[in-house]
Scaffold this active site. Structure first.
Site, mmCIF file in Angstrom:
data_model
loop_
_atom_site.group_PDB
_atom_site.id
_atom_site.type_symbol
_atom_site.label_atom_id
_atom_site.label_comp_id
_atom_site.label_asym_id
_atom_site.label_seq_id
_atom_site.Cartn_x
_atom_site.Cartn_y
_atom_site.Cartn_z
ATOM 1 N N GLY A 1 6.852 -13.110 -5.749
ATOM 2 C CA GLY A 1 6.923 -12.278 -4.545
ATOM 3 C C GLY A 1 7.823 -12.908 -3.493
ATOM 4 N N GLU B 1 2.832 -5.975 -4.121
ATOM 5 C CA GLU B 1 1.446 -5.832 -4.546
ATOM 6 C C GLU B 1 1.102 -7.107 -5.318
ATOM 7 O OE1 GLU B 1 -0.812 -2.924 -4.622
ATOM 8 O OE2 GLU B 1 0.401 -2.066 -3.001
ATOM 9 N N CYS C 1 -5.629 -7.439 -11.045
ATOM 10 C CA CYS C 1 -5.540 -7.980 -9.691
ATOM 11 C C CYS C 1 -6.767 -7.676 -8.848
ATOM 12 C CB CYS C 1 -4.285 -7.458 -9.010
ATOM 13 S SG CYS C 1 -4.118 -5.685 -9.157
ATOM 14 N N GLY D 1 2.998 -8.184 -8.840
ATOM 15 C CA GLY D 1 2.983 -9.440 -9.597
ATOM 16 C C GLY D 1 2.338 -10.549 -8.796
#
Lengths: 489, 506
Positions: free
Chosen positions: A205, A222, A257, A200
């Site tokens: 995070g 990640e 991403c 995310g």
């Protein structure tokens, strides 16, 4: 009906605690450790996605208007590939690794034994909701863990499909899904896990890692970042443009991403690049990209508003050289190119995660490296060039999770390459063997016999013992003999 | 009171220096490693003196556990540096989408190392070696609880190293807090779980990865070592010696991998206790305080903590069978053994970190497995047994950082084995190449050429392209060929699309 009643019940701290307790019991029974159990679960996942391809395609159409081809190739295809790799190599991964034992521990044998961590939590994202849920989950299972999956609520059709299918196909005593949003996630994060795997953004995070710190739980994060793509003038422009386009708008409409967030090229080359991109964009998506079914929509109104805001700034909107059209009712924004927006604009400070591609120009391409390095480390960095020196310079001097030269995103398909970030783009990695290792503890096992016991380890301590020890450290047999005979200085 | 006003600026300067790329050069790294080795060899006597001052460590114990192991590590790092720095090729799938793939290690940047007081040189320099070998800039904060050692590190070591890139700074908790407010690319922490949580929470604010080398109660189980040979007594003697040195000979039990307590069958106690008594005397002498064969307790606070573990609970006090005397003036505790203190007493729930050894009796030695399993995962488990099925049960059913059969502590010197914890004993690993890896980012680098491209990668999407992509992503080369040649049909229908197969040839 009982199942819908269960769904109605709030998933609070108590429910989370009971869930973890139950899974710990299952893990403690030892069933997840057997090769047979792991393989059976991986095969079940494989069957699950194969049998339910249509439902998966429909869920992604509902959540993101994702073109079925993207779903089949990325969400399903890549995941099936992960499963195949596991089925092929798991036995090898589970084997203890014998390592050399040194003179100072002689006689002994040493090995590294992989063991599961226990009960792990996987928190997934909305942009590749199936892949980013199942890929870490299958890694956790391959490593012998019990696992709880929390899919993203921002892709609700996918989330409920996952909940339904995983319950149907998997061993529920060890694999579970918890649906929900902030409250449910918080309840889960309050528990003690043996590992948390999160995909995310950086903001969440930080919340995850802070929660993990309370229990000393290791994490894999990640995250994202602004993945740059540097384009040199010596390239086959048409091929480069196509690869850029398919890596940007062909990957969930830039909501990936590893999509190129922005492009850097020289002032001289920029006009050519822009023209080629325009041509190829039309080839791909037609004259009315807002109507094209070959491109995902924006996931939600929140994200639509966020992206619209990036274009709001008149210093930015004035730099649009292609696209810019929006349709809020359909949550669609056309592929948009911008040329030389101000470096401190919002569009150049936040991760875009959408169909807007700023092109930044520099005088000499080498300047792009400093530009990239002055920002936070991205998940991926790309360069299109045939200049060997420039390639090597790029690899040696730009830091990113991963790098690909002359293409976009393909490095994700290679199971022997770790996929993960560095710095702000995250910590830890997975894919292939790295998925197995992400959820494994590598236990050091040293076996000694009772023979060959060197008294020099034990008190009382004497000068001779000190001499011999020194010689042992030096590793030379001659010195050891000398020391034993009292001959070294 | 130290003045840390320039700390923020110093850290900024160090980051700028890292940015020049100097620390990435192989020659720089090698020069620093060689300088570290020189520091150890030239200052050996000072190091022994400092360890004696702070901990009453005997010179031989100091060499065995700190100087010696560090020199070994440095020799390995200097020898292996080029190999560690080299990229590793990654296997490519058969379908040649990419022309090459490799994993390239690169330094993380500016890293912070927090060390501990019990092995003040070892726990400071082992991580430092890894960080430097990996090409990072480093700030090292040794523990204020071993002041003579920290002073040596702060005042003498910097003159050997490149102070633009390596800074060693002394101080207490307030310095620690200040350091945690800066931005780091990695934090490596050795210490207690309590402080570990604080470090990780602070790191979370910047998404800084951490390694936590914590502790725990490292259990040992001692089987009666029955064998068909007549060597039973000999084996037992060796086991006893190894257990004793892994407790009292490891900084007086103040070591994260020292044996915390021992499990034995209750029928075995009567054989074991006299042996322990005899060997304590033989190894540590009549006057261990005077001979320095056992280290001191580091400070009054820990001394009183250990004293209260015994004195605060009468049931614990009466379980003492050997030793039990406390010399507060000299911070010395004689080797002490207890048998079956209550399992809920502090001495059996907290990490002891001192020369007190509880022996817990079980009905059958196999019961140890359940006992250990039900407790938090320790940094190490030691199983003294020749019983193969018990060994297998220990391996399969217990979890710990390391597992050692028939010895203890030795895993610390094995560079090919990763050293680190799991669960409550921490995460992350180091020693040998693992140190290099823990301070590196392993960057995936892949390359493509322009010559091969699959035209079916690009929209507009058609049924034919879908088939091709599917086989391509399944890395099915043959399948792809068949589809292109029109020889492989598909049950697919392209959903929500007109089936205009306008395959443009690019």
């Amino acid at each position: 009906m009982e199942s819908s009643q269960k769904k109605m019940a709030v998933f609070d701290g108590e429910a989370a605690s009971m869930l973890v307790k139950e899974l710990r019991g299952s893990f403690g029974s030892g069933k997840t450790r057997s090769y047979e159990w792991r393989v059976s679960q991986v095969k079940a996942l494989l069957k699950m996605v194969t049998d339910n391809e249509k439902q998966i395609i429909d869920a992604l159409l509902s959540d993101l208007a994702k073109p079925p081809l993207e779903t089949v190739v990325y969400e399903i295809g890549m995941f099936k590939n992960s499963c195949e790799v596991i089925l092929k190599e798991l036995k090898q991964w589970m084997k203890p690794e014998k390592v050399k034992s040194s003179l100072s521990t002689f006689p002994s044998s040493a090995e590294i034994v992989p063991e599961p961590l226990g009960v792990v939590l996987v928190i997934s994202a909305w942009n590749y909701p199936i892949l980013l849920s199942l890929d870490p989950v299958v890694g956790a299972i391959a490593a012998g863990n019990a696992v709880v999956l929390k899919p993203s609520e921002i892709a609700p059709a996918s989330s409920s499909l996952l909940a339904k299918l995983l319950q149907e196909y998997m061993d529920n005593s060890c694999v579970r899904v918890v649906e929900g949003a902030v409250d449910e996630t918080t309840a889960l994060l309050d528990q003690k896990w043996d590992k948390i795997f999160y995909t995310g953004n950086g903001r969440v995070g930080r919340i995850i890692m802070t929660a993990a710190a309370k229990h000393l739980t290791p994490v894999v994060l990640e995250l994202g970042g602004k993945c740059p793509a540097v384009v040199d003038s010596d390239v086959n422009l048409q091929v480069a443009a196509r690869r850029l386009i398919s890596g940007k708008w062909g990957l969930n409409n830039g909501q990936a991403c590893v999509s190129p967030d922005y492009v850097i090229t020289t002032k001289d080359f920029a006009p050519k690049l822009v023209d080629t991109l325009k041509t190829e964009l039309e080839n791909f998506f037609g004259k009315n990209p807002l109507e094209s079914k070959d491109i995902s929509r924006i996931v939600s109104h929140n994200h639509f508003t966020r992206l619209a805001k990036l274009l709001d700034d008149e210093k930015v909107s004035g730099k649009i050289v292609h696209g810019g059209e929006k349709d809020e009712s359909k949550l669609r924004i056309a592929p948009t190119l911008l040329l030389d927006v101000p470096h401190d604009s919002l569009i150049m400070s936040e991760e875009i995660f959408g169909p807007l591609l700023p092109i930044i120009t520099v005088n000499k391409l080498e300047e792009s490296f400093d530009f990239i390095n002055s920002r936070t480390k991205p998940l991926a960095a790309y360069i299109f060039t045939n200049n060997k020196k420039l390639k090597e310079h790029f690899v040696m001097n730009v830091s990113a999770g991963g790098m690909l030269i002359n293409d976009i995103a393909l490095h994700l398909v290679v199971p022997s390459l770790p996929f993960g970030g560095v710095g702000d783009s995250g910590t830890g990695s997975y894919h292939g063997r790295f998925s197995f290792e992400a959820f494994t503890h590598k236990k050091a096992v040293l076996s000694r016999g009772f023979g060959g016991d060197a008294s020099l380890r034990y008190p009382p301590y004497t000068d001779t013992k000190l001499r011999v020890m020194k010689a042992l450290i030096g590793g030379s047999i001659l010195n050891i003999i000398r020391a034993l005979l009292g001959m070294s200085s | 009171m130290e003045n840390y006003s320039s700390l923020e600026r110093d850290v900024r300067d160090m980051r700028a220096y890292f940015g020049t790329g100097k620390t990435k050069e192989a020659t720089w790294r090698e020069s620093q490693l060689k300088a570290l080795r020189k520091f150890l060899l030239e200052n050996e006597d000072h190091i022994f003196k400092a360890l004696n001052n702070d901990l009453g460590k005997h010179q031989v114990e100091a060499f065995r556990d700190e100087v010696g192991t560090l020199v070994k590590t440095l020799n390995l790092a200097i020898k292996s540096l080029k190999q560690w720095m080299a990229g590793k090729e990654a296997k490519l799938p058969r379908i040649a989408l990419l022309s090459s793939a490799e994993i390239v290690p690169e330094p993380l940047g500016l890293v912070l190392i927090f060390s501990s007081w019990n092995f003040p040189f070892g726990l400071s320099l082992e991580p430092l070696i890894g960080a430097v070998a990996a090409g990072n800039s480093v700030v090292l904060k040794p523990s204020e609880m071993s002041p003579a050692c920290s002073s040596l590190l702060t005042s003498v070591l910097p003159s050997y190293l490149d102070s633009n890139a390596i800074m060693i700074i002394q101080g207490g908790p307030s310095l620690g807090e200040l350091l945690l407010k800066q931005t780091w690319d990695k934090i490596f922490f050795t210490g207690s779980a309590r402080v570990g949580k604080i470090v990780m929470s602070a790191a979370a604010e910047n998404l800084t990865p951490v390694s936590l080398e914590l502790g725990g109660k490292c259990p040992a189980l001692l089987d009666s070592l029955t064998s068909s040979w007549d060597r039973e007594v000999l084996l037992l003697k060796v086991a006893v010696k190894r257990i004793l040195v892994a407790k009292y000979g490891a900084c007086a039990g103040q070591a994260c991998i020292a044996i915390d307590y021992v499990l034995v069958e209750n029928s075995f106690i009567s054989t074991l206790l006299p042996l322990l008594k005899v060997w304590i005397k033989k190894m540590f002498g009549e006057n261990p305080k005077g001979s320095n064969s056992i280290a001191r307790i580091v400070n009054k606070q820990h001394f009183l903590r250990l004293k209260s573990l015994i004195n605060d609970d009468p049931k614990v006090k009466e379980s003492v069978v050997i030793g039990g005397s406390f010399d507060e003036d000299n911070l010395f505790i004689e080797p002490t053994i207890l048998v079956d203190p209550p399992l809920d007493s502090a001495i059996m729930t907290e990490e002891i970190f001192g020369p007190l050894l509880p022996i817990i009796t079980v009905e059958k030695i196999e019961d140890s497995v359940g006992f250990i399993k039900s407790r938090p995962k320790p940094l190490a488990i030691y199983a003294f047994t020749k019983n193969k099925s018990l060994q297998k049960r220990m391996l399969d059913e217990t979890s710990s950082g390391s597992l050692v059969f028939n010895d203890a502590i030795l895993q610390y010197v094995a560079d090919t084995l990763p050293f680190g914890g799991v669960g409550e004993s921490g995460f992350g690993k180091y020693h040998g190449k693992f140190s290099f890896d823990t301070f590196s980012h392993h960057k995936a680098v892949a390359r493509r050429s322009y010559y091969t491209d699959f035209w079916f990668r690009f929209p507009p999407w058609t049924l034919n392209k879908l088939q091709l992509l599917e086989v391509a992503y399944n890395l099915d080369y043959i399948g792809m060929l068949l589809v292109i040649l029109g020889l492989k049909g598909s049950k697919r229908r392209l959903i929500n699309q007109d089936e205009k197969l306008h395959d443009k040839q690019f």
